[in-house]
Design a protein around this motif. Structure first.
Motif, PDB file in Angstrom:
ATOM      1  N   GLU A 175       0.844  -1.200   0.000  1.00 14.68           N
ATOM      2  CA  GLU A 175       0.000   0.000   0.000  1.00 14.68           C
ATOM      3  C   GLU A 175       0.881   1.254   0.000  1.00 14.68           C
ATOM      4  O   GLU A 175       1.829   1.359   0.778  1.00 14.68           O
ATOM      5  CB  GLU A 175      -0.898   0.008   1.245  1.00 14.68           C
ATOM      6  N   ASN A 202      -4.676   4.835  -1.813  1.00 14.71           N
ATOM      7  CA  ASN A 202      -5.855   5.331  -1.097  1.00 14.71           C
ATOM      8  C   ASN A 202      -6.529   6.438  -1.898  1.00 14.71           C
ATOM      9  O   ASN A 202      -5.871   7.381  -2.346  1.00 14.71           O
ATOM     10  CB  ASN A 202      -5.433   5.894   0.260  1.00 14.71           C
ATOM     11  N   GLU A 248      -8.019   1.608  -2.814  1.00 15.06           N
ATOM     12  CA  GLU A 248      -8.654   1.579  -1.487  1.00 15.06           C
ATOM     13  C   GLU A 248      -9.486   2.845  -1.324  1.00 15.06           C
ATOM     14  O   GLU A 248      -8.963   3.952  -1.389  1.00 15.06           O
ATOM     15  CB  GLU A 248      -7.584   1.533  -0.388  1.00 15.06           C
ATOM     16  N   ASP A 283     -11.599   0.634   2.804  1.00 11.14           N
ATOM     17  CA  ASP A 283     -10.575   0.850   3.834  1.00 11.14           C
ATOM     18  C   ASP A 283     -11.232   1.187   5.169  1.00 11.14           C
ATOM     19  O   ASP A 283     -12.346   1.718   5.200  1.00 11.14           O
ATOM     20  CB  ASP A 283      -9.689   2.032   3.391  1.00 11.14           C
ATOM     21  N   LYS A 335     -10.923  -4.055   4.255  1.00 13.18           N
ATOM     22  CA  LYS A 335      -9.857  -3.913   5.252  1.00 13.18           C
ATOM     23  C   LYS A 335     -10.489  -3.528   6.588  1.00 13.18           C
ATOM     24  O   LYS A 335     -11.040  -2.434   6.728  1.00 13.18           O
ATOM     25  CB  LYS A 335      -8.850  -2.842   4.808  1.00 13.18           C
ATOM     26  N   GLU A 350      -6.168  -4.717   9.735  1.00 10.32           N
ATOM     27  CA  GLU A 350      -5.141  -3.685   9.915  1.00 10.32           C
ATOM     28  C   GLU A 350      -4.700  -3.592  11.380  1.00 10.32           C
ATOM     29  O   GLU A 350      -5.350  -4.131  12.267  1.00 10.32           O
ATOM     30  CB  GLU A 350      -5.707  -2.328   9.487  1.00 10.32           C
TER      31      GLU A 350
HETATM   32 MN    MN Z   1      -5.402   2.354   3.242  1.00 12.84          MN
END
Ligand code: MN
Ligand code: G
Length: 290
Positions: A47, A101, A133, A163, A184, A220
């Protein structure tokens, strides 16, 4: 200014301008953090995370500036800049999968996306290695617009990830409509799971819910080996966090290319044939998602 969290329109204008200037100056940089299998054997993707160089020359996370840019409405230009830098990386490294992102505010088919979408359309082999994301923390300004954006990217071959699942304001019904390829689970559920049996159960159920929403679930905030274990036992097979790796400017996929080049040169000098990737035992393994 960079660390101030109080919301003030004048400060927001200054912070969002600082971020646009950082793009123009080239002082917004991408750091990389891998998503790992719970056994540490595989990398799903890396990422990209924004970092800015502050007035003292120190590198710092861009989170506060990004939040200000979201409030002011300039985040789209930042997101497009970063996405194009990730496309540069994907072009340069033919085996790696990378993630970016995109703010919920930018997740719409604004005409400003045209050039970036054309770039993805022209190179399906790059689109297939990109995970977009969409963060749940901002409310999605328009669900139909976000669905159209997600569908367009998916048609081009990209994967869509939700996300910070569980931390934002969007309803599960709205998130389901995005048909995410990846969900996520927010890091706060990982931290909580070690506190009590009740919070462990919440993590377990969040993972199960995320699995019902999408084929791939990442948890995460895995900061310690205890986190790794509790997340794995709650069903979290893909994990991300400081325990595995802190965000870093290093690009291990580039070192794989370097190793391959070094190997080729050595073997060429020795008069041997190149035996390929399998011979590089120390190279990180990449999971090409599709
Ligand atoms: Mn992220
Ligand atoms: O919203 P998103 O999940 O993309 O945010 C990523 C942010 O979380 C980055 O700023 C990154 O530096 C930070 N981060 C990454 N891993 C961890 C972790 O294990 N713990 C905490 N507290 N933050 C993390």
């Amino acid at each position: 200014m960079f660390n101030d969290v109080t919301v003030d329109p004048v400060r927001d204008a200054a912070a969002s301008t600082a971020l646009l200037c950082a793009v123009a100056d080239g002082t917004i940089l991408l750091h990389w953090q891998p998503v790992m299998s719970a056994d540490g054997e595989r990398i799903l993707y890396h990422e990209a995370l924004s970092r800015v160089i502050d007035d003292d020359g120190a590198l710092m996370p861009a989170g506060n500036l990004i939040a200000a840019a979201e409030r002011v409405g300039t985040i789209g230009a930042i997101d497009r800049h970063n996405l194009n830098r990730v496309l540069d990386e994907l072009e340069a490294a033919p085996a790696v999968c990378l993630g970016i992102n995109i703010s919920a505010d930018s997740a719409c088919l604004h005409p400003a996306w045209t050039r970036t979408l054309a770039r993805l359309k022209a190179a399906p082999q790059i689109a297939q290695r990109l995970v977009v994301e969409i963060t749940e923390t901002g409310t999605l300004p328009s669900l139909p617009a976000a669905i159209a954006f997600a569908n367009e990217l998916r048609t081009l071959g990209c994967r869509i990830a939700i996300d910070d699942f569980g931390d934002g304001q969007a309803s599960i019904r709205r998130l389901t409509a995005l048909k995410p390829d990846i969900v996520k689970v927010d890091r706060h559920f990982t931290v909580g799971a070690l506190h009590s049996k009740a919070e462990y159960t919440i993590l377990e159920r969040m993972i199960a819910l995320a699995q019902a929403l999408s084929p791939v679930v990442i948890v995460e905030g895995v900061e310690t080996s205890a986190h790794r274990e509790v997340v794995e036992s709650a069903g979290g097979t893909w994990q991300q966090g400081y325990y595995w790796a802190k965000p870093s400017p290093d690009r291990p996929w580039r070192s794989e290319i370097r190793q391959l080049k070094d190997l080729a040169v050595r073997q060429y000098r020795k008069g041997e044939a190149l035996v390929g990737h399998a011979s590089i035992s120390s190279a990180p393994r990449f999971t090409v998602l599709r």
